[in-house]
Design an enzyme around this catalytic site. Structure first.
Site, short mmCIF file in Angstrom:
data_model
loop_
_atom_site.label_atom_id
_atom_site.label_comp_id
_atom_site.label_asym_id
_atom_site.label_seq_id
_atom_site.Cartn_x
_atom_site.Cartn_y
_atom_site.Cartn_z
N ARG A 193 0.91 -1.14 -0.13
CA ARG A 193 -0.01 0.06 0.07
C ARG A 193 0.84 1.17 0.16
O ARG A 193 2.04 1.38 0.32
CB ARG A 193 -0.89 -0.03 1.35
CG ARG A 193 -0.23 0.22 2.48
CD ARG A 193 -1.21 0.00 3.83
NE ARG A 193 -0.23 0.00 4.75
CZ ARG A 193 0.43 -1.05 5.10
NH1 ARG A 193 0.76 -1.95 4.71
NH2 ARG A 193 1.36 -0.84 6.69
N SER A 248 9.89 -7.74 3.80
CA SER A 248 10.04 -9.14 4.60
C SER A 248 10.03 -10.24 3.67
O SER A 248 9.74 -10.27 2.42
CB SER A 248 9.05 -9.08 5.38
OG SER A 248 7.48 -9.24 4.67
N ARG A 250 16.28 -9.83 3.92
CA ARG A 250 16.65 -11.13 3.96
C ARG A 250 17.21 -11.86 2.52
O ARG A 250 16.89 -11.55 1.69
CB ARG A 250 15.03 -11.82 4.32
CG ARG A 250 14.55 -11.58 5.47
CD ARG A 250 15.37 -12.05 6.69
NE ARG A 250 14.92 -11.60 7.97
CZ ARG A 250 15.44 -10.88 8.61
NH1 ARG A 250 16.53 -10.38 8.53
NH2 ARG A 250 14.83 -10.52 9.87
N ASP A 290 23.73 -7.40 2.68
CA ASP A 290 24.20 -7.51 4.14
C ASP A 290 23.60 -8.80 4.53
O ASP A 290 23.97 -9.10 5.58
CB ASP A 290 23.27 -6.33 4.89
CG ASP A 290 23.21 -6.37 6.19
OD1 ASP A 290 24.45 -6.62 6.78
OD2 ASP A 290 22.36 -6.53 6.98
N HIS A 293 25.85 -9.67 8.34
CA HIS A 293 24.45 -9.32 8.76
C HIS A 293 24.51 -9.15 10.41
O HIS A 293 25.48 -9.66 11.06
CB HIS A 293 23.52 -10.29 8.26
CG HIS A 293 22.15 -9.85 8.51
ND1 HIS A 293 21.61 -8.82 8.17
CD2 HIS A 293 21.25 -10.56 9.22
CE1 HIS A 293 20.22 -8.78 8.75
NE2 HIS A 293 20.20 -10.05 9.27
N ILE A 294 23.51 -8.81 10.95
CA ILE A 294 23.44 -8.55 12.23
C ILE A 294 23.49 -10.28 12.97
O ILE A 294 23.79 -9.87 14.50
CB ILE A 294 22.25 -7.78 12.98
CG1 ILE A 294 22.33 -7.47 14.25
CG2 ILE A 294 20.96 -8.64 12.79
CD1 ILE A 294 23.46 -6.45 14.67
N GLY A 295 23.25 -11.04 12.29
CA GLY A 295 23.49 -12.49 12.81
C GLY A 295 24.86 -12.59 13.38
O GLY A 295 24.95 -13.51 13.92
N SER A 296 25.68 -11.66 12.87
CA SER A 296 27.08 -11.74 13.58
C SER A 296 27.09 -11.31 14.92
O SER A 296 28.12 -11.62 15.86
CB SER A 296 28.03 -11.05 12.73
OG SER A 296 27.95 -9.54 13.15
#
Length: 168
Positions: A21, A56, A84, A108, A132-135
């Site tokens: 939207r 997402s 993602r 990223d 990525h922040i997964g680090s």
């Protein structure tokens, strides 16, 4: 909206966006609504110099960026994914980068994270892959710390960095 606020400072002439939207702009958020145009996805990928992926991952977006989409993008466009990894078909991205269908990519996120060291995307000069922040996992941070220490030792010993990136 957070990305929109940040990119305005780069003197952008227009910002195309798509999604489920049209967004409502809050005047307190310091966003110049005149810069923004809500457009169909097909128009966005055909006209954009930079494509920033912030959606997402779901059934509709899995491998959304695939061979067909890369062929529709401008040859000098730059793809940036901070969302993602599964949104991009990585083999199609590799082919698009090698064949000049798009100019470059900044990732990223990948599938898997981290990519295996022999992954083809890691061989390309026009593809930058950042952690990525997964680090934030403790073992990963410890490993990153060890790499940093080894890079310092190598620097003072006049040796190559462990994972050196040559930017020229």
């Amino acid at each position: 909206m957070a990305v929109a606020r940040r990119v305005q400072s780069f003197n952008i002439k227009k910002i195309l966006y798509c999604g489920n939207r049209e967004k409502k702009f809050d005047k307190e958020k310091q966003i110049d609504q005149e810069l923004f145009s809500f457009v169909p996805f097909e128009q966005l990928i055909k006209e954009s110099d930079f494509v920033l992926i912030t959606c997402s991952l779901n059934e509709n977006t899995k491998n959304l960026f695939n061979e067909n989409i890369f062929k529709q993008m401008k040859n000098d466009s730059i793809l940036i994914n901070t969302s993602r990894g599964g949104i991009i078909d990585q083999q199609s991205l590799y082919n698009a980068l090698v064949n000049g269908e798009i100019r470059s990519a900044g990732l990223d996120v990948t599938v898997p994270e981290p990519l295996p060291l022999d992954h083809p995307l890691l061989t390309l000069k026009n593809c930058l892959i950042l952690p990525h922040i997964g680090s934030a996992e403790i073992q990963t941070r410890n490993d990153m710390c060890q790499l940093g220490v080894q890079n310092l030792i190598n620097f003072f010993d006049q040796k190559s960095m462990v994972h050196q990136i040559n930017v020229n």
